[in-house]
Design an enzyme around this catalytic site. Sequence first.
Site, mmCIF file in Angstrom:
data_model
loop_
_atom_site.group_PDB
_atom_site.id
_atom_site.type_symbol
_atom_site.label_atom_id
_atom_site.label_comp_id
_atom_site.label_asym_id
_atom_site.label_seq_id
_atom_site.Cartn_x
_atom_site.Cartn_y
_atom_site.Cartn_z
ATOM 1 N N SER A 153 22.016 54.184 -12.124
ATOM 2 C CA SER A 153 21.108 54.371 -10.998
ATOM 3 C C SER A 153 19.680 54.147 -11.474
ATOM 4 O O SER A 153 19.400 54.135 -12.674
ATOM 5 C CB SER A 153 21.257 55.772 -10.395
ATOM 6 O OG SER A 153 20.947 56.758 -11.360
ATOM 7 N N ASP A 204 23.950 52.572 -1.321
ATOM 8 C CA ASP A 204 22.668 51.868 -1.424
ATOM 9 C C ASP A 204 22.844 50.360 -1.556
ATOM 10 O O ASP A 204 21.928 49.600 -1.242
ATOM 11 C CB ASP A 204 21.887 52.364 -2.656
ATOM 12 C CG ASP A 204 21.655 53.861 -2.615
ATOM 13 O OD1 ASP A 204 21.363 54.380 -1.533
ATOM 14 O OD2 ASP A 204 21.782 54.504 -3.675
ATOM 15 N N HIS A 212 28.094 55.661 -14.836
ATOM 16 C CA HIS A 212 27.218 55.756 -13.663
ATOM 17 C C HIS A 212 25.930 55.008 -13.992
ATOM 18 O O HIS A 212 25.429 55.085 -15.119
ATOM 19 C CB HIS A 212 26.894 57.211 -13.350
ATOM 20 C CG HIS A 212 25.762 57.386 -12.374
ATOM 21 N ND1 HIS A 212 25.937 57.309 -11.017
ATOM 22 C CD2 HIS A 212 24.430 57.610 -12.580
ATOM 23 C CE1 HIS A 212 24.772 57.485 -10.410
ATOM 24 N NE2 HIS A 212 23.838 57.676 -11.336
ATOM 25 N N SER A 269 16.314 53.173 -3.659
ATOM 26 C CA SER A 269 17.389 53.724 -4.490
ATOM 27 C C SER A 269 18.542 52.737 -4.636
ATOM 28 O O SER A 269 18.956 52.089 -3.672
ATOM 29 C CB SER A 269 17.898 55.024 -3.874
ATOM 30 O OG SER A 269 19.005 55.520 -4.593
ATOM 31 N N SER A 325 -3.044 51.362 -13.168
ATOM 32 C CA SER A 325 -2.734 52.395 -14.175
ATOM 33 C C SER A 325 -1.434 52.142 -14.927
ATOM 34 O O SER A 325 -0.729 53.083 -15.306
ATOM 35 C CB SER A 325 -2.690 53.790 -13.523
ATOM 36 O OG SER A 325 -3.919 54.082 -12.918
#
Length: 373
Positions: free
Chosen positions: A246, A289, A244, A254, A210
């Site tokens: 992420s 992380d 920042h 993460s 998909s």
Amino acid sequence: MWFRILSVLCLPLVVYGDGLEEKLYKKLNFSADERAKVLILDKQMQILQVISVQKGQKELKLNLQDSDELFVTFVENPQHLSSAPLAKDSKYLKEFANVESKEIQKESATTLKEGVENASFERDISRYEARFERNRLLGDFLGFEPYKFNYLLPASVSFNKEQGQTKRTEAKFQISIKKLLIDDLLFKDLDFYFAYTQQSFWQIYDNENSRPFRESNYEPTLYFSYPLKQYNVFFDRVNFGYVHQSNGEDLLKSRSWDRLFIEGIYGYENFVLGLKAWYRIKEDANKDDNPDILDYMGYGELSLGYGINKHLFTLTLRNNLQSDNRGAFMLDYSYPLYKNLYLYVQYFSGYGESLADYNHSIERVGAGFLFVR
């Protein structure tokens, strides 16, 4: 005025509407010794040059590009105008509103260049400065302006498999804008911005699953920007602030980090150089992380750009400056296709193209379109 050697298009005072003439004057940063500024624009109304006209200057030289249509507007230093606020019925605005606009065709441009060949002005504006001023005007009009490159690569091919990648050919795109929040914060010319950049990797050719987004990296930034031309330093501008980054994934996938950065930018003619250094804000060891991310991303990056006629080449380099010599190399090329649409080719080799693969060496090449450069 003595310098009306061209027909003038009164773009900044007429097109942008009520109240924006004051903003234009502020963005152009007139010094006390300047009589006016001359703006040269292409047919898409993008600023090609901003030329300073000094007090007592009697002659002016324009280096015109090889273009089918060029427009020129003269903006007088508001310190030489009446001290009363500018208004729709002011003599100055009436004077400019009645000036006839005219396209400068190749033939007339050649005649003009010959006619002012013996004239001179203080200095040429660099390609970087022209882009900066154009984007500031665009920000006044739209409310936001481009930050980094905005592009779409329908075909981006990696030569080594990346995390979550089922098809090595995918789509990659980047959206990057900034918004001036406060100008002249604390003192003159210190501006405060918010910027947002999103880079996404889209498995558009994976019909069986998909067509999922493999990864998206989100990068909000708050920073200050200040011009340095009045100081005897190498850089023309300094940016400094907080960023920042992420990827918004679940706990196992993460990736995130926070940095303070400072960036110096230098421009000369068709060349631009950017040197950025950063300091990672430490996280709790139990929540980090990617504790070794600096071993791969290093402590800064060097960006170079050079324009040759309509061709633009940019190069970005990173290195951790350690014995293992980990870093990254990205080369970009763009060429105009139509108005603000450009052919765009991107090559990347090294670490840190995406957060998920920050510690994996990736080689990738993509082709597509760049929007505004």
